[in-house]
Design a protein around this motif. Structure first.
Motif, mmCIF file in Angstrom:
data_model
loop_
_atom_site.group_PDB
_atom_site.id
_atom_site.type_symbol
_atom_site.label_atom_id
_atom_site.label_comp_id
_atom_site.label_asym_id
_atom_site.label_seq_id
_atom_site.Cartn_x
_atom_site.Cartn_y
_atom_site.Cartn_z
ATOM 1 N N ILE A 1 0.894 -1.131 -0.105
ATOM 2 C CA ILE A 1 0.174 0.094 0.041
ATOM 3 C C ILE A 1 0.688 1.302 -0.052
ATOM 4 C CG2 ILE A 1 -1.818 1.258 1.331
ATOM 5 C CD1 ILE A 1 -2.480 -1.260 2.480
ATOM 6 N N VAL A 2 0.637 2.274 -0.705
ATOM 7 C CA VAL A 2 1.221 3.587 -0.776
ATOM 8 C C VAL A 2 0.402 4.569 -0.949
ATOM 9 C CG1 VAL A 2 3.543 2.487 -1.877
ATOM 10 C CG2 VAL A 2 1.438 3.359 -3.174
ATOM 11 N N ASN A 3 0.774 5.780 -0.257
ATOM 12 C CA ASN A 3 -0.227 7.029 -0.519
ATOM 13 C C ASN A 3 0.107 7.430 -1.939
ATOM 14 O OD1 ASN A 3 -1.816 7.283 2.135
ATOM 15 N ND2 ASN A 3 0.252 7.366 3.283
ATOM 16 N N LEU A 4 -0.949 7.929 -2.462
ATOM 17 C CA LEU A 4 -0.587 8.772 -3.614
ATOM 18 C C LEU A 4 -0.515 10.347 -3.113
ATOM 19 C CD1 LEU A 4 -3.151 7.163 -5.955
ATOM 20 C CD2 LEU A 4 -0.769 6.461 -5.679
ATOM 21 N N ALA A 5 -0.270 11.139 -4.371
ATOM 22 C CA ALA A 5 -0.005 12.507 -4.267
ATOM 23 C C ALA A 5 -0.997 12.989 -3.455
ATOM 24 C CB ALA A 5 0.081 13.292 -5.456
ATOM 25 N N THR B 1 -9.480 15.216 0.644
ATOM 26 C CA THR B 1 -9.382 14.055 0.640
ATOM 27 C C THR B 1 -8.064 13.307 0.187
ATOM 28 O OG1 THR B 1 -10.555 13.617 -1.276
ATOM 29 C CG2 THR B 1 -12.092 13.995 0.274
ATOM 30 N N GLN B 2 -7.680 12.311 0.707
ATOM 31 C CA GLN B 2 -6.545 11.472 0.232
ATOM 32 C C GLN B 2 -6.782 10.103 -0.533
ATOM 33 O OE1 GLN B 2 -3.765 13.438 0.732
ATOM 34 N NE2 GLN B 2 -5.064 14.607 1.858
ATOM 35 N N SER B 3 -6.015 9.418 -1.229
ATOM 36 C CA SER B 3 -5.996 8.473 -2.177
ATOM 37 C C SER B 3 -4.856 7.410 -1.785
ATOM 38 C CB SER B 3 -5.834 8.765 -3.597
ATOM 39 O OG SER B 3 -6.953 9.462 -3.970
ATOM 40 N N VAL B 4 -5.236 5.966 -1.739
ATOM 41 C CA VAL B 4 -4.504 5.142 -1.305
ATOM 42 C C VAL B 4 -4.354 3.872 -2.480
ATOM 43 C CG1 VAL B 4 -4.078 3.094 0.339
ATOM 44 C CG2 VAL B 4 -4.747 5.273 1.065
ATOM 45 N N LYS B 5 -3.290 3.753 -2.922
ATOM 46 C CA LYS B 5 -3.170 2.662 -3.901
ATOM 47 C C LYS B 5 -2.624 1.134 -3.420
ATOM 48 C CE LYS B 5 -1.036 1.639 -8.621
ATOM 49 N NZ LYS B 5 -0.099 2.329 -9.357
ATOM 50 N N LEU B 6 -3.282 0.028 -3.719
ATOM 51 C CA LEU B 6 -3.142 -1.068 -3.402
ATOM 52 C C LEU B 6 -2.598 -1.877 -4.470
ATOM 53 C CD1 LEU B 6 -5.569 0.124 -1.471
ATOM 54 C CD2 LEU B 6 -5.728 -2.408 -1.034
ATOM 55 N N THR B 7 -1.569 -2.790 -4.270
ATOM 56 C CA THR B 7 -0.908 -3.596 -5.365
ATOM 57 C C THR B 7 -0.651 -4.850 -4.761
ATOM 58 O OG1 THR B 7 1.217 -2.928 -4.972
ATOM 59 C CG2 THR B 7 0.060 -1.703 -6.663
ATOM 60 N N SER C 1 -12.136 -4.467 7.715
ATOM 61 C CA SER C 1 -12.887 -5.713 7.402
ATOM 62 C C SER C 1 -14.267 -5.747 6.812
ATOM 63 C CB SER C 1 -13.346 -5.905 9.153
ATOM 64 O OG SER C 1 -12.227 -6.269 9.699
ATOM 65 N N SER C 2 -14.712 -4.533 5.959
ATOM 66 C CA SER C 2 -15.839 -4.425 5.282
ATOM 67 C C SER C 2 -15.433 -4.289 3.994
ATOM 68 C CB SER C 2 -16.683 -3.192 5.652
ATOM 69 O OG SER C 2 -16.838 -2.854 7.046
ATOM 70 N N TYR C 3 -16.330 -5.086 2.953
ATOM 71 C CA TYR C 3 -16.206 -5.178 1.500
ATOM 72 C C TYR C 3 -16.331 -3.742 1.020
ATOM 73 C CZ TYR C 3 -17.557 -5.682 -3.322
ATOM 74 O OH TYR C 3 -17.530 -5.679 -4.557
ATOM 75 N N LEU C 4 -15.198 -3.685 0.335
ATOM 76 C CA LEU C 4 -15.180 -2.425 -0.547
ATOM 77 C C LEU C 4 -15.403 -2.470 -2.158
ATOM 78 C CD1 LEU C 4 -14.142 0.735 -0.640
ATOM 79 C CD2 LEU C 4 -11.784 -0.361 -0.811
ATOM 80 N N ALA C 5 -14.965 -3.309 -2.575
ATOM 81 C CA ALA C 5 -14.818 -3.211 -4.258
ATOM 82 C C ALA C 5 -14.425 -4.626 -4.822
ATOM 83 C CB ALA C 5 -14.027 -2.116 -4.851
ATOM 84 N N THR C 6 -15.000 -4.847 -6.019
ATOM 85 C CA THR C 6 -14.472 -6.114 -6.676
ATOM 86 C C THR C 6 -13.655 -5.721 -8.073
ATOM 87 O OG1 THR C 6 -16.239 -7.268 -6.093
ATOM 88 C CG2 THR C 6 -15.253 -8.097 -8.192
ATOM 89 N N VAL C 7 -12.690 -5.982 -8.143
ATOM 90 C CA VAL C 7 -11.496 -5.991 -9.056
ATOM 91 C C VAL C 7 -11.680 -7.099 -10.333
ATOM 92 C CG1 VAL C 7 -9.171 -5.605 -10.232
ATOM 93 C CG2 VAL C 7 -9.950 -4.745 -7.893
ATOM 94 N N THR C 8 -12.220 -7.002 -11.454
ATOM 95 C CA THR C 8 -12.527 -8.026 -12.322
ATOM 96 C C THR C 8 -11.167 -8.271 -13.249
ATOM 97 O OG1 THR C 8 -14.793 -7.520 -12.510
ATOM 98 C CG2 THR C 8 -13.862 -8.846 -14.216
ATOM 99 N N THR D 1 -7.139 1.418 -6.582
ATOM 100 C CA THR D 1 -6.824 2.848 -5.837
ATOM 101 C C THR D 1 -8.136 2.958 -5.076
ATOM 102 O OG1 THR D 1 -5.559 3.634 -7.465
ATOM 103 C CG2 THR D 1 -6.533 5.190 -5.872
ATOM 104 N N ASP D 2 -7.980 3.432 -3.533
ATOM 105 C CA ASP D 2 -9.146 3.706 -2.798
ATOM 106 C C ASP D 2 -9.040 5.263 -2.650
ATOM 107 O OD1 ASP D 2 -11.268 3.745 -1.026
ATOM 108 O OD2 ASP D 2 -9.991 3.069 0.568
ATOM 109 N N THR D 3 -10.139 6.094 -3.361
ATOM 110 C CA THR D 3 -10.322 7.559 -3.146
ATOM 111 C C THR D 3 -11.070 7.962 -2.252
ATOM 112 O OG1 THR D 3 -11.964 7.467 -4.976
ATOM 113 C CG2 THR D 3 -9.625 7.564 -5.608
ATOM 114 N N GLY D 4 -11.163 9.127 -1.748
ATOM 115 C CA GLY D 4 -11.855 9.989 -0.854
ATOM 116 C C GLY D 4 -11.773 9.687 0.420
#
Length: 324
Positions: free
Chosen positions: A154-158, A163-169, A186-193, A201-204
């Motif tokens: 996980i890295v913080n983006l610019a 609000t801030q954005s976090v990038k997951l790889t 622990s809560s569902y956030l999104a599905t990557v297909t 990338t988790d924004t906001g």
């Protein structure tokens, strides 16, 4: 030849064998005796022995994939129906290869462990009694759950203003994986297909706030366990409320400017604030939300900005303020 005391066949000499194929029940013990006969009569039993017929092919075999906590720990649970008295055990085959001999006719379950994730396995079963091994059951198949993703980073983006954005790889999974599910705190956030798409990338996000992330892999038949959680502290939001006031000077060349600003929001710990004058770094304030810039030249305009710093990084510089 006698079975259970009753004559079932007469075999003429010199034949010395006989096959009993007359409606015998599977997995049943029968007692046979052989008596010799000549013109003078029939002898007493010369051979007497009990034999078991082979058990019928087992029934009710089922296979179900089990959840795994980590890669390489996939398993399939097998269950079946008892084959009746006289059975001393069962033999289990995976993809046609014997993998387990289960002792005891009352044992009706076994778990096949150490399997590869997102892989189809086929199973058959036979029953064993004192006379040998039965025919195979019908085959059943199970697809193991995918292995949990690995290498989550996980890295913080610019930094953003409010609000801030976090990038997951993470490391892409193979073997039938068709996507990933992302969880935040622990809560569902999104599905990557897509199996090859291993980023999100988790924004906001709120500034200066700690978030925990996990990722699972999905296939057409199920979802893996979530990977080990990784936490991140977002950078602070842009500093607000910056104000500058001139301070009274006791002598020539002792001009100063007093700066104040609002404390950064969020649950994280702020390491300090950086003060910039005319675009150049001046000082770091480790405690409080004020700074006095001394030694300034009289009748001169100066422009100031302030940024906040935490363990996640540095915020955007505040809106500038100028003072003459």
């Amino acid at each position: 030849v006698y079975r259970g005391g009753s004559l079932i066949a007469t075999v003429n000499s010199p034949t010395l064998s006989y096959t009993d194929s007359s409606s015998l029940s599977a997995n049943t013990q029968y007692t046979y005796a052989v008596r010799s006969e000549n013109v003078s009569g029939v002898s007493p039993d010369q051979l007497s022995q009990g034999f078991w017929t082979l058990a019928s092919a087992p029934s009710g075999l089922s296979a179900s994939a089990q959840a795994a906590a980590a890669a390489g720990q996939q398993s399939v649970k097998l269950d079946w129906t008892a084959s009746g008295g006289g059975v001393t055990g069962y033999k289990l085959y995976r993809n046609g290869i014997l993998i387990k001999e289960v002792s005891g006719g009352a044992t009706l379950t076994w778990t096949d462990t150490g399997l590869t994730g997102a892989t189809s396995y086929s199973y058959t079963l036979s029953a064993v009694n004192p006379s040998g091994e039965s025919a195979f059951s019908g085959s059943v198949s199970a697809v193991t759950q995918p292995d949990p993703p690995t290498g989550l980073g996980i890295v913080n983006l610019a930094a953003g203003s409010s609000t801030q954005s976090v990038k997951l790889t993470w490391t892409a999974s193979g073997g039938g994986v068709n996507g990933y599910k992302v969880y935040r705190d622990s809560s569902y956030l999104a599905t990557v297909t897509g199996a090859a798409i291993a980023t999100y990338t988790d924004t906001g996000r709120s500034g200066n706030t700690s978030y925990s992330y996990r990722v699972s892999a999905t296939t057409a038949t199920g979802e893996s366990q979530q990977c080990t959680a990784v936490a991140v502290l977002t950078v602070p939001n842009q500093v607000t409320g910056l104000a500058a006031t001139n301070q009274s000077a006791a002598a020539v060349g002792q001009q100063s400017v007093r700066l104040t600003w609002s404390a950064a929001s969020g649950s994280g710990s702020i390491a300090g604030y950086k003060v910039f004058r005319d675009g150049g770094y001046v000082a770091t304030v480790s405690s409080g939300t004020a700074y006095t810039d001394t030694g300034r030249t009289g009748n001169t305009s100066y422009t100031y900005t302030v940024s906040a710093v935490n363990a996640g990084g540095e915020s955007l510089a505040s809106a500038s303020v100028s003072r003459l």
